[in-house]
Design a protein around this motif. Structure first.
Motif, PDB file in Angstrom:
ATOM      1  N   ALA A 274      -0.630   2.747  13.876  1.00 38.18           N
ATOM      2  CA  ALA A 274      -0.862   2.617  15.321  1.00 38.18           C
ATOM      3  C   ALA A 274       0.234   3.320  16.112  1.00 38.18           C
ATOM      4  O   ALA A 274      -0.046   4.046  17.073  1.00 38.18           O
ATOM      5  N   LYS A 275       1.477   3.137  15.704  1.00 38.39           N
ATOM      6  CA  LYS A 275       2.596   3.811  16.381  1.00 38.39           C
ATOM      7  C   LYS A 275       2.511   5.322  16.207  1.00 38.39           C
ATOM      8  O   LYS A 275       2.782   6.080  17.139  1.00 38.39           O
ATOM      9  N   LEU A 276       2.185   5.777  14.987  1.00 34.42           N
ATOM     10  CA  LEU A 276       2.060   7.218  14.730  1.00 34.42           C
ATOM     11  C   LEU A 276       0.965   7.835  15.588  1.00 34.42           C
ATOM     12  O   LEU A 276       1.136   8.929  16.133  1.00 34.42           O
ATOM     13  N   ARG A 277      -0.170   7.139  15.710  1.00 33.67           N
ATOM     14  CA  ARG A 277      -1.269   7.643  16.553  1.00 33.67           C
ATOM     15  C   ARG A 277      -0.823   7.812  18.003  1.00 33.67           C
ATOM     16  O   ARG A 277      -1.204   8.760  18.671  1.00 33.67           O
ATOM     17  N   GLU A 278      -0.020   6.890  18.471  1.00 33.15           N
ATOM     18  CA  GLU A 278       0.471   6.947  19.855  1.00 33.15           C
ATOM     19  C   GLU A 278       1.528   8.041  20.017  1.00 33.15           C
ATOM     20  O   GLU A 278       1.467   8.837  20.950  1.00 33.15           O
ATOM     21  N   GLN A 279       2.474   8.073  19.097  1.00 32.17           N
ATOM     22  CA  GLN A 279       3.605   8.999  19.205  1.00 32.17           C
ATOM     23  C   GLN A 279       3.214  10.451  18.937  1.00 32.17           C
ATOM     24  O   GLN A 279       3.768  11.363  19.545  1.00 32.17           O
TER      25      GLN A 279
ATOM     26  N   VAL B 141       0.845  -1.184   0.000  1.00 34.46           N
ATOM     27  CA  VAL B 141       0.000   0.000   0.000  1.00 34.46           C
ATOM     28  C   VAL B 141       0.882   1.236   0.000  1.00 34.46           C
ATOM     29  O   VAL B 141       2.056   1.189   0.350  1.00 34.46           O
ATOM     30  N   LEU B 142       0.284   2.337  -0.408  1.00 35.91           N
ATOM     31  CA  LEU B 142       0.930   3.635  -0.313  1.00 35.91           C
ATOM     32  C   LEU B 142       0.311   4.350   0.874  1.00 35.91           C
ATOM     33  O   LEU B 142      -0.892   4.602   0.899  1.00 35.91           O
ATOM     34  N   LEU B 143       1.122   4.633   1.886  1.00 35.22           N
ATOM     35  CA  LEU B 143       0.689   5.394   3.057  1.00 35.22           C
ATOM     36  C   LEU B 143       1.138   6.831   2.851  1.00 35.22           C
ATOM     37  O   LEU B 143       2.325   7.095   2.644  1.00 35.22           O
ATOM     38  N   THR B 144       0.193   7.752   2.886  1.00 37.16           N
ATOM     39  CA  THR B 144       0.499   9.172   2.732  1.00 37.16           C
ATOM     40  C   THR B 144       0.083   9.902   3.992  1.00 37.16           C
ATOM     41  O   THR B 144      -1.048   9.748   4.457  1.00 37.16           O
ATOM     42  N   LEU B 145       1.014  10.662   4.555  1.00 42.93           N
ATOM     43  CA  LEU B 145       0.760  11.493   5.732  1.00 42.93           C
ATOM     44  C   LEU B 145       0.769  12.950   5.293  1.00 42.93           C
ATOM     45  O   LEU B 145       1.559  13.340   4.429  1.00 42.93           O
ATOM     46  N   SER B 146      -0.077  13.756   5.921  1.00 44.73           N
ATOM     47  CA  SER B 146      -0.156  15.171   5.581  1.00 44.73           C
ATOM     48  C   SER B 146      -0.161  16.012   6.862  1.00 44.73           C
ATOM     49  O   SER B 146      -1.202  16.465   7.312  1.00 44.73           O
ATOM     50  N   PRO B 147       1.023  16.237   7.460  1.00 45.52           N
ATOM     51  CA  PRO B 147       1.104  17.086   8.653  1.00 45.52           C
ATOM     52  C   PRO B 147       1.358  18.547   8.280  1.00 45.52           C
ATOM     53  O   PRO B 147       1.697  18.870   7.144  1.00 45.52           O
ATOM     54  N   ARG B 148       1.197  19.413   9.267  1.00 45.52           N
ATOM     55  CA  ARG B 148       1.618  20.806   9.106  1.00 45.52           C
ATOM     56  C   ARG B 148       3.143  20.820   9.002  1.00 45.52           C
ATOM     57  O   ARG B 148       3.820  19.986   9.606  1.00 45.52           O
ATOM     58  N   PRO B 149       3.717  21.751   8.229  1.00 47.24           N
ATOM     59  CA  PRO B 149       5.175  21.782   8.068  1.00 47.24           C
ATOM     60  C   PRO B 149       5.946  21.852   9.386  1.00 47.24           C
ATOM     61  O   PRO B 149       6.993  21.225   9.523  1.00 47.24           O
TER      62      PRO B 149
END
Length: 98
Positions: free
Chosen positions: A74-79, A4-12
């Protein structure tokens, strides 16, 4: 095992902490680029962003096995629970090097 392609979109301002963390996660690699996000949810935008009608975002993309992507999320949600990060997963039909 499907990829899969996981794409994250955070503020800079939050992207550097996320990319530093991803570098420690033993991934084969990922790509990042700057983009503009457009939304009708004005409560998440500063006054200047509301006037412009857009918000700067840093896009971070990586392809990995579906099970690994689920664990990574899951790790990203926690961290990064208090960060403003939008994400999506897309199935990959093919990938490789030319």
């Amino acid at each position: 095992m499907s990829e899969v392609l996981l794409t994250l979109s955070p503020r800079p301002a939050q992207a550097e902490a996320i990319t530093d963390w991803l570098l420690e996660e033993n991934l084969p690699g990922f790509t990042s680029w700057q983009a503009w996000g457009h939304s009708n949810r004005n409560e998440q935008l500063t006054l200047a962003e509301q006037i412009q009608g857009k918000q700067k975002r840093t896009m971070i993309g990586m392809h990995l096995p579906e099970e690994q992507a689920a664990g990574m999320l899951a790790k990203l949600r926690e961290q990064f629970a208090h960060y403003d990060v939008h994400y999506w997963l897309q199935p990959l039909m093919d990938f490789g090097r030319l």
